[in-house]
Each structure stands twice: as C-alpha cells, then as structure tokens.
Design a protein around this motif. Structure first.
Motif, PDB file in Angstrom:
ATOM      1  N   ARG A  18      -0.200   4.922  -5.668  1.00 56.10           N
ATOM      2  CA  ARG A  18      -0.683   5.686  -6.821  1.00 56.10           C
ATOM      3  C   ARG A  18      -0.022   5.158  -8.089  1.00 56.10           C
ATOM      4  NH1 ARG A  18      -0.846  11.895  -7.405  1.00 56.10           N
ATOM      5  NH2 ARG A  18       1.174  11.773  -6.406  1.00 56.10           N
ATOM      6  N   GLU A  56      -0.917   9.806   3.686  1.00 55.75           N
ATOM      7  CA  GLU A  56      -0.283  10.410   2.501  1.00 55.75           C
ATOM      8  C   GLU A  56       0.774   9.456   1.928  1.00 55.75           C
ATOM      9  OE1 GLU A  56       1.611  14.185   3.222  1.00 55.75           O
ATOM     10  OE2 GLU A  56       1.425  14.750   1.098  1.00 55.75           O
ATOM     11  N   ALA A  57       1.546   8.856   2.833  1.00 52.41           N
ATOM     12  CA  ALA A  57       2.573   7.897   2.378  1.00 52.41           C
ATOM     13  C   ALA A  57       1.916   6.688   1.721  1.00 52.41           C
ATOM     14  CB  ALA A  57       3.423   7.462   3.577  1.00 52.41           C
ATOM     15  N   LYS A  89      -4.565  17.193  -3.322  1.00 54.99           N
ATOM     16  CA  LYS A  89      -3.235  17.239  -3.969  1.00 54.99           C
ATOM     17  C   LYS A  89      -2.986  15.954  -4.775  1.00 54.99           C
ATOM     18  CE  LYS A  89       1.114  17.035  -2.204  1.00 54.99           C
ATOM     19  NZ  LYS A  89       1.957  17.036  -1.024  1.00 54.99           N
ATOM     20  N   ALA A  90      -3.434  14.823  -4.205  1.00 57.86           N
ATOM     21  CA  ALA A  90      -3.200  13.534  -4.877  1.00 57.86           C
ATOM     22  C   ALA A  90      -4.271  13.230  -5.924  1.00 57.86           C
ATOM     23  CB  ALA A  90      -3.161  12.418  -3.832  1.00 57.86           C
ATOM     24  N   VAL A  99      -4.405  16.724   1.457  1.00 60.51           N
ATOM     25  CA  VAL A  99      -3.645  15.595   0.894  1.00 60.51           C
ATOM     26  C   VAL A  99      -4.460  14.919  -0.208  1.00 60.51           C
ATOM     27  CG1 VAL A  99      -2.712  13.305   1.419  1.00 60.51           C
ATOM     28  CG2 VAL A  99      -2.291  15.203   2.989  1.00 60.51           C
ATOM     29  N   ILE A 120      -0.928   6.695   0.069  1.00 60.73           N
ATOM     30  CA  ILE A 120      -1.358   7.107  -1.281  1.00 60.73           C
ATOM     31  C   ILE A 120      -0.155   7.118  -2.226  1.00 60.73           C
ATOM     32  CG2 ILE A 120      -2.255   9.048  -2.649  1.00 60.73           C
ATOM     33  CD1 ILE A 120      -4.067   9.733  -0.272  1.00 60.73           C
ATOM     34  N   GLU A 121       0.949   7.678  -1.756  1.00 56.96           N
ATOM     35  CA  GLU A 121       2.152   7.745  -2.607  1.00 56.96           C
ATOM     36  C   GLU A 121       2.625   6.353  -3.001  1.00 56.96           C
ATOM     37  OE1 GLU A 121       3.567  10.206  -4.243  1.00 56.96           O
ATOM     38  OE2 GLU A 121       1.824  11.293  -3.488  1.00 56.96           O
ATOM     39  N   ARG A 122       2.543   5.413  -2.039  1.00 55.98           N
ATOM     40  CA  ARG A 122       3.002   4.035  -2.308  1.00 55.98           C
ATOM     41  C   ARG A 122       2.199   3.373  -3.412  1.00 55.98           C
ATOM     42  NH1 ARG A 122       3.571   3.486   2.972  1.00 55.98           N
ATOM     43  NH2 ARG A 122       1.673   2.326   3.469  1.00 55.98           N
TER      44      ARG A 122
END
Ligand code: ZN
Length: 460
Positions: free
Chosen positions: A196, A189-190, A228-229, A225, A192-194
C-alpha cells in the motif's frame, strides 16, 4: 527526467504550454459519451496528465523544440489504453501446457499441481513480466490480477510501468506460498500492507478464488480486510454450471443470493465471469452495484458457457472485459477479446444488433475504469485525466478503408497493430520498440523456467 529548463514553452490555443510530451496527428477517439471522432489533433501531456487537446494547424510537431517527447500519430488512431479486467499474469508460464480439457480436470488435474511445484516469487516475476510485455505490445495499459506469490507481479508491473490492481489469491486449500489455508486471509492482508502506498500506479488487493473454494467465513474476512484497506475484492463467480449446482446444494440458494446473504455485496465487488446468473441474480447485481468482468474467450475455451452480457448491461451492471490467464485463453490480446465478445453476444442473443463494436470498445476502456472505480482518472481521453493512451497504426491492409473506426478496431485490428503505448505520461512502447523492459531477457528467463516445467521443445 527532463529538467524544467530544457523545455521550451510553446504557444497553443489559449496560452503558453509547457508539456513534456505531445502526441500529434491522426484521429482521436476520446471515448467520452456522445463525442465524435476528432481528426488531426495534438494532445499535450505534462506530469502524467492530459494538459490540452487541440486541433492541429500545419506541421503540428515542427514548432515544438527542446526535450519534449514527440509521438507521431498521423497515420493512426489515438485512443485510451485498454484495461484488462481479469488476468492471472504469471500463468503465461503454463501457456499451451494443458489445453482442450474440461475446467475441473484442467484446474485440479493439471494447473494446481504445476503451480504447487513451480511457483515462487521469482518464477511469478518472470511469468508476469512476459505478461506485461505481451499486454504492452497489444495496447493494454492497466490490468487486474489475482494469483499467488504476488510480490513478484507487483514488481513486474512496476518494472514494466503498467497500472494494475494486483491481488493476492485466497483459497481454502494449501496454496503456493500459503501452505496453511488458515493463514490465507492474513497472508493477503500482509501483502496489502506491504505494498500500500508503494506506487501511484499499483493498488494491492485480495482475490478470492470462488464461493465454492472459499468458505463463507473466509469470504467475509476477505471483505473485512479489503474494506479496511480501502481496496477492492475480486472473485470468480458462477463460472460453470457445476459450481452453481454445488452452491445451491450446499447453501440452498444461488451464488449471488449466497454472496448477498454473506454481506459481500455491501461493498463494490468485482465478479469475474458471471456466466450462469439468472434474472433475479442480475437484478440483485444491478441493485448492489456489482462490477462484472466478462472473459468470453476463456469461457469458450473451457466450455463454461456464455455470460448474459446484454441482460446485465440493461440491468445497469458495470461490465469490463478481461482475458483471464493465458493458460485458458491463450493470449492476453484485448483486441481479439473484443472481437470475440461482440460476436459471442450476437450469437447468444441471435441478434446481430446487440453488442456493437462501439459498445464493446467502451467496455474495454470505460467499463474497465469503472470496474476499478477509476473512471475519473482513466478510461477516456479528457483534459485533467491521466495520460494512459495508445496509438494504433492504420497502415495495414486489413485496416483499410476506414468508415467506422470503432468497428475497424473491434472487428479488424489486433494487438499487433498498436504502435505506441503511454501509461501515466510515460512511453512504454514507441514505434513497437519497448522502452521499459528487455524482451530478450524476459523471453530467455521464461524459456529457462519452461524447460524445468518440461516444455523443452517449445520455441518462443
Ligand atoms: Zn480467472
């Protein structure tokens, strides 16, 4: 970038054009359903998109002045770039290290220990750079990847200029970069956040290793996850009979039924391999819009079996083509993969009519685009679509004569026949010269790493 003022507008068909690239001459395979090959065309590209496709007059490139990138395709075939639906790019580092072994022994006895010892963001970067170089050299413009330390693969794909779905691997064992399996989904998840929004060409995602090596809870959290992303979840599915038997024993149902039971088929799932799926599972996959990636050479090399591609196609399952990692193939050349896919389909069905050259080629371009959900952006050559395309040089003995271009590309060509590669309107290889990367540097770095792994005697 070229300045707007340096370009000279040219007249074309219905008005003034101001392209930043023109590909001219040769035969165009648009890969649009029902469209015949077009002879002698020019394709005008601007800001990464296809602006116009027109029949050529005399000397199509002669009238174009200014800083317009010109690609001469007069001796070749222009077609959409190939899409590698399944890879573990950085596994180039282990190419040829452990061959001719059963999957379980190969994976648990050889590959996992090597990965634990030698993977880092830096080694993954250089392994993935070598993969990107090999993919560009063989006409791949987009790839779907799952591995560890994937920050390295994102940077490599970005530096090389390729389009990619790069996914962080999730497995319920201590993994490279994720020593605590309890953190595996959070770490993805981290990731993906980094990444996106980092680039229009790169989509971050999650790759669950399999329904056997990930618990039901891990799979469900990975799906949460991913949805959501707004990204796609990938998983190795029913690659071996052993895996299927183990899931039946543990869960009392077959793998596809188990995934449906977990709720994993509510979203578009990218299922890699699908070798051992029965008729009911195929029906379920068709109903739920599961997207399958066929990796025939890896399945053959590891004696995993033969995926029932013909049956899945008939059930309406979307199918793309992938090479798998280069430790189980051992190359990333989708031209060779297409040849294998067609021939394996014929021998498994004992029917030479099934899986024609044209169908397999479609799988490697339109199929891959549909697996990614990007069929409106890539996979065919049409006005308004992204300019991801390749030129194949036909000036080679094994490519003459030319009666059916689809057959020639699938049964006679190899990646080495690709002359030019364009991704999103940017040239990555021109006349077989790389423009986005330094091949000597990449080969040198990989050799350094391979010496540490213990392959001192291997020559690139
Ligand atoms: Zn794989």
């Amino acid at each position: 970038m070229k300045s707007e003022n340096s370009r000279k507008p040219i007249q074309g068909g219905g008005g003034r054009l101001d392209p930043d690239m023109v590909i001219a001459g040769g035969m165009l395979l648009t890969m649009v359903e029902g469209e015949e090959p077009l002879e002698d065309v020019s394709i005008f590209i601007k800001d990464g998109k296809i602006l116009k496709i027109q029949k050529n007059g005399e000397k199509p490139l002669a009238g174009i002045m200014g800083h317009v990138e010109k690609i001469d395709a007069s001796r070749g075939i222009i077609m959409p770039g190939l899409i590698n639906g399944h890879s573990h790019a950085a596994m180039t580092l282990f190419r040829g290290y452990a061959d001719d072994l059963p999957l379980k022994e190969w994976l648990f006895g050889k590959i996992f220990p090597l990965e634990a010892q030698f993977l880092s963001e830096k080694t993954v970067y250089w392994g993935a750079m070598l993969a990107c170089m090999e993919m560009i050299a063989s006409g791949t413009t987009c790839f779907l990847d799952g591995y560890f330390f994937q920050d390295g693969t994102v940077r490599a794909a970005h530096d090389a200029g390729l389009r990619a779905l790069v996914a962080q691997g999730v497995i319920d064992f201590p993994a490279p970069g994720v020593p605590d399996p309890g953190e595996n989904v959070a770490s993805a998840e981290a990731f993906i956040e980094r990444w996106r929004g980092f680039s229009d060409l790169i989509m971050p995602g999650i790759f669950c290793h399999s329904a056997l090596t990930c618990s039901g809870r891990t799979l469900q959290r990975a799906l949460e996850v991913s949805s959501k992303a707004g990204t796609l979840l990938q998983i190795h599915l029913s690659e071996t009979l052993e895996e299927v038997i183990a899931i039946i024993e543990k869960k009392g149902m077959r793998p596809v039924e188990y995934l449906e039971d977990l709720g994993l088929l509510k979203q578009p799932l990218i299922a890699i391999h699908a070798v051992h799926v029965d008729d009911e599972e195929i029906t379920l996959m068709g109903r739920h819009g599961v997207r399958v990636v066929h990796a025939p050479e890896s399945n053959m090399k590891l004696s995993s079996g033969i995926a029932p591609i013909d049956k899945m196609l008939k059930a309406g399952v979307t199918i793309g083509l992938g090479t798998d990692g280069s430790a189980s193939n051992n190359d990333l050349d989708l031209f060779l993969e297409m040849d294998s896919a067609a021939k394996l389909g014929k021998i498994s069905s004992m029917n030479p009519v099934c899986l024609s050259g044209g169908e397999v080629l479609k799988m490697a371009v339109r199929g891959g685009a549909a697996v990614l959900g990007l069929e409106r952006e890539i996979g065919t050559i049409e006005v308004g679509k992204r300019a991801d395309m390749i030129v194949i040089d036909l000036d080679a003995p094994h490519l003459r004569p030319l009666y059916d271009p689809y057959s020639t590309l699938v049964y006679s060509a190899s990646g080495a026949d690709v002359k030019d590669v364009i991704v999103n309107g940017r040239v990555l290889m021109k006349d077989r010269i790389f423009t986005s990367l330094d091949p000597d540097e990449i080969k040198g770095k990989v050799m350094e790493i391979s010496r540490k792994i213990g392959l001192q005697n291997q020559e690139v």
